[in-house]
Design a protein around this motif. Sequence first.
Motif, PDB file in Angstrom:
ATOM      1  N   GLU A  57     -58.682 -66.696 -21.758  1.00  0.00           N
ATOM      2  CA  GLU A  57     -58.914 -67.194 -20.386  1.00  0.00           C
ATOM      3  C   GLU A  57     -60.334 -66.873 -19.944  1.00  0.00           C
ATOM      4  OE1 GLU A  57     -56.342 -66.822 -17.028  1.00  0.00           O
ATOM      5  OE2 GLU A  57     -54.554 -66.848 -18.300  1.00  0.00           O
ATOM      6  N   ARG A  58     -60.787 -65.659 -20.247  1.00  0.00           N
ATOM      7  CA  ARG A  58     -62.143 -65.262 -19.863  1.00  0.00           C
ATOM      8  C   ARG A  58     -63.186 -66.029 -20.673  1.00  0.00           C
ATOM      9  NH1 ARG A  58     -64.171 -60.592 -17.121  1.00  0.00           N
ATOM     10  NH2 ARG A  58     -62.036 -60.366 -16.396  1.00  0.00           N
ATOM     11  N   VAL A  59     -62.896 -66.294 -21.948  1.00  0.00           N
ATOM     12  CA  VAL A  59     -63.797 -67.088 -22.783  1.00  0.00           C
ATOM     13  C   VAL A  59     -63.948 -68.487 -22.195  1.00  0.00           C
ATOM     14  CG1 VAL A  59     -63.980 -68.276 -25.017  1.00  0.00           C
ATOM     15  CG2 VAL A  59     -63.491 -65.823 -24.943  1.00  0.00           C
ATOM     16  N   VAL A  60     -62.827 -69.116 -21.869  1.00  0.00           N
ATOM     17  CA  VAL A  60     -62.865 -70.472 -21.309  1.00  0.00           C
ATOM     18  C   VAL A  60     -63.634 -70.491 -19.994  1.00  0.00           C
ATOM     19  CG1 VAL A  60     -61.416 -72.242 -20.224  1.00  0.00           C
ATOM     20  CG2 VAL A  60     -60.801 -71.329 -22.474  1.00  0.00           C
ATOM     21  N   ALA A  61     -63.385 -69.529 -19.133  1.00  0.00           N
ATOM     22  CA  ALA A  61     -64.087 -69.474 -17.844  1.00  0.00           C
ATOM     23  C   ALA A  61     -65.587 -69.289 -18.051  1.00  0.00           C
ATOM     24  CB  ALA A  61     -63.526 -68.343 -16.987  1.00  0.00           C
ATOM     25  N   THR A  62     -65.963 -68.454 -19.008  1.00  0.00           N
ATOM     26  CA  THR A  62     -67.386 -68.218 -19.291  1.00  0.00           C
ATOM     27  C   THR A  62     -68.056 -69.477 -19.817  1.00  0.00           C
ATOM     28  OG1 THR A  62     -66.973 -65.880 -19.749  1.00  0.00           O
ATOM     29  CG2 THR A  62     -68.997 -66.827 -20.644  1.00  0.00           C
ATOM     30  N   LEU A  63     -67.402 -70.156 -20.755  1.00  0.00           N
ATOM     31  CA  LEU A  63     -67.962 -71.397 -21.295  1.00  0.00           C
ATOM     32  C   LEU A  63     -68.091 -72.457 -20.207  1.00  0.00           C
ATOM     33  CD1 LEU A  63     -66.116 -71.643 -24.722  1.00  0.00           C
ATOM     34  CD2 LEU A  63     -68.468 -70.907 -24.302  1.00  0.00           C
ATOM     35  N   HIS A  64     -67.099 -72.514 -19.342  1.00  0.00           N
ATOM     36  CA  HIS A  64     -67.148 -73.492 -18.256  1.00  0.00           C
ATOM     37  C   HIS A  64     -68.297 -73.191 -17.301  1.00  0.00           C
ATOM     38  CE1 HIS A  64     -65.851 -76.352 -15.288  1.00  0.00           C
ATOM     39  NE2 HIS A  64     -65.833 -75.400 -14.377  1.00  0.00           N
ATOM     40  N   GLU A  65     -68.447 -71.932 -16.950  1.00  0.00           N
ATOM     41  CA  GLU A  65     -69.549 -71.553 -16.050  1.00  0.00           C
ATOM     42  C   GLU A  65     -70.891 -71.962 -16.643  1.00  0.00           C
ATOM     43  OE1 GLU A  65     -69.023 -67.377 -15.529  1.00  0.00           O
ATOM     44  OE2 GLU A  65     -67.144 -67.638 -14.415  1.00  0.00           O
ATOM     45  N   ARG A  66     -71.054 -71.756 -17.927  1.00  0.00           N
ATOM     46  CA  ARG A  66     -72.318 -72.118 -18.579  1.00  0.00           C
ATOM     47  C   ARG A  66     -72.546 -73.628 -18.555  1.00  0.00           C
ATOM     48  NH1 ARG A  66     -71.957 -68.347 -23.988  1.00  0.00           N
ATOM     49  NH2 ARG A  66     -72.155 -66.370 -22.898  1.00  0.00           N
ATOM     50  N   SER A  67     -71.486 -74.387 -18.713  1.00  0.00           N
ATOM     51  CA  SER A  67     -71.660 -75.841 -18.806  1.00  0.00           C
ATOM     52  C   SER A  67     -71.927 -76.485 -17.453  1.00  0.00           C
ATOM     53  CB  SER A  67     -70.443 -76.495 -19.472  1.00  0.00           C
ATOM     54  OG  SER A  67     -69.307 -76.438 -18.641  1.00  0.00           O
ATOM     55  N   VAL A  68     -71.540 -75.806 -16.369  1.00  0.00           N
ATOM     56  CA  VAL A  68     -71.733 -76.430 -15.051  1.00  0.00           C
ATOM     57  C   VAL A  68     -72.721 -75.686 -14.165  1.00  0.00           C
ATOM     58  CG1 VAL A  68     -69.429 -77.433 -15.084  1.00  0.00           C
ATOM     59  CG2 VAL A  68     -69.785 -75.234 -13.937  1.00  0.00           C
ATOM     60  N   GLU A  69     -73.212 -74.524 -14.609  1.00  0.00           N
ATOM     61  CA  GLU A  69     -74.052 -73.733 -13.714  1.00  0.00           C
ATOM     62  C   GLU A  69     -75.310 -74.491 -13.286  1.00  0.00           C
ATOM     63  OE1 GLU A  69     -75.024 -70.026 -15.575  1.00  0.00           O
ATOM     64  OE2 GLU A  69     -75.909 -70.971 -17.346  1.00  0.00           O
ATOM     65  N   ARG A  70     -75.930 -75.232 -14.202  1.00  0.00           N
ATOM     66  CA  ARG A  70     -77.130 -75.989 -13.840  1.00  0.00           C
ATOM     67  C   ARG A  70     -76.778 -77.164 -12.932  1.00  0.00           C
ATOM     68  NH1 ARG A  70     -80.118 -78.038 -18.638  1.00  0.00           N
ATOM     69  NH2 ARG A  70     -81.516 -78.813 -17.047  1.00  0.00           N
ATOM     70  N   VAL A  71     -75.611 -77.762 -13.174  1.00  0.00           N
ATOM     71  CA  VAL A  71     -75.178 -78.885 -12.337  1.00  0.00           C
ATOM     72  C   VAL A  71     -75.006 -78.423 -10.898  1.00  0.00           C
ATOM     73  CG1 VAL A  71     -73.307 -80.527 -11.898  1.00  0.00           C
ATOM     74  CG2 VAL A  71     -74.046 -80.077 -14.247  1.00  0.00           C
ATOM     75  N   LEU A  72     -74.361 -77.288 -10.704  1.00  0.00           N
ATOM     76  CA  LEU A  72     -74.092 -76.791  -9.361  1.00  0.00           C
ATOM     77  C   LEU A  72     -75.314 -76.115  -8.738  1.00  0.00           C
ATOM     78  CD1 LEU A  72     -70.517 -75.323  -9.887  1.00  0.00           C
ATOM     79  CD2 LEU A  72     -71.145 -77.551  -8.948  1.00  0.00           C
ATOM     80  N   ALA A  73     -76.162 -75.532  -9.573  1.00  0.00           N
ATOM     81  CA  ALA A  73     -77.315 -74.786  -9.048  1.00  0.00           C
ATOM     82  C   ALA A  73     -78.476 -75.689  -8.666  1.00  0.00           C
ATOM     83  CB  ALA A  73     -77.776 -73.752 -10.072  1.00  0.00           C
ATOM     84  N   THR A  74     -78.682 -76.781  -9.399  1.00  0.00           N
ATOM     85  CA  THR A  74     -79.823 -77.654  -9.133  1.00  0.00           C
ATOM     86  C   THR A  74     -79.378 -79.115  -9.041  1.00  0.00           C
ATOM     87  OG1 THR A  74     -80.250 -77.809 -11.515  1.00  0.00           O
ATOM     88  CG2 THR A  74     -81.468 -76.125 -10.297  1.00  0.00           C
ATOM     89  N   PRO A  75     -78.573 -79.434  -8.023  1.00  0.00           N
ATOM     90  CA  PRO A  75     -78.123 -80.818  -7.904  1.00  0.00           C
ATOM     91  C   PRO A  75     -79.276 -81.736  -7.515  1.00  0.00           C
ATOM     92  CG  PRO A  75     -77.509 -79.580  -5.959  1.00  0.00           C
ATOM     93  CD  PRO A  75     -78.106 -78.599  -6.927  1.00  0.00           C
ATOM     94  N   PRO A  76     -79.285 -82.971  -8.036  1.00  0.00           N
ATOM     95  CA  PRO A  76     -80.325 -83.918  -7.622  1.00  0.00           C
ATOM     96  C   PRO A  76     -80.165 -84.238  -6.135  1.00  0.00           C
ATOM     97  CG  PRO A  76     -78.651 -85.008  -8.959  1.00  0.00           C
ATOM     98  CD  PRO A  76     -78.341 -83.543  -8.987  1.00  0.00           C
TER      99      PRO A  76
END
Length: 198
Positions: A57-76
């Motif tokens: 569960e923690r692995v999945v959450a970590t991978l998910h955070e990595r895949s969306v962190e730029r999307v959520l942090a720097t939205p166009p």
Amino acid sequence: MARMSADERRAQLVEAAIAVMTRDGLAKATTRAIVAEAGVPLGVFHYCFDSKAALLERVVATLHERSVERVLATPPTTGSVRDVVRATLETYWQHVITHRDEHRLTYEVTQAALHDPALAGVARAQYELYLHTNTEAMVTTADRLGVTFTVPVASLSRYLLSVLDGLTLNWLLLGDDTTAAAVLDLAADHVAALTRSA
């Protein structure tokens, strides 16, 4: 062995697990292999996680955070609704391209969960996290651009997840960049067509 908090140890084990799983596959990621990768005794694993499912569960959450962190942090922030949606999808897609092993691993986890009742909660949490993030991104984008959706956001979020999930698996298997870009274009067109001025 350096003294670390339980949270730091969990993070260390998660990183070790990701390294083993992306390199050797989920089936070979035994607790012994993971602690060997982390360079810690087996007891540390049992101190930090109640079960392998808890680690996954923690692995999945970590991978998910990595895949969306730029999307959520720097939205166009500029352009038409369609341009903003497409740029957001592209930011996510670049992570898929540059971290293909991590995305492949998420599918391995899902498949394992479908065959192992002990992991059923892992896959459910995985997809609930995806849906929550999609919904958050769409609501934030709509608010920022002054539009609303003409269909329920929950349905649109699930639709977009289905598109991205299927496209990612298709690309991991076939590696067709041109078709992937065309699908992302189509998804952006479709989402934009389902908006109206607030």
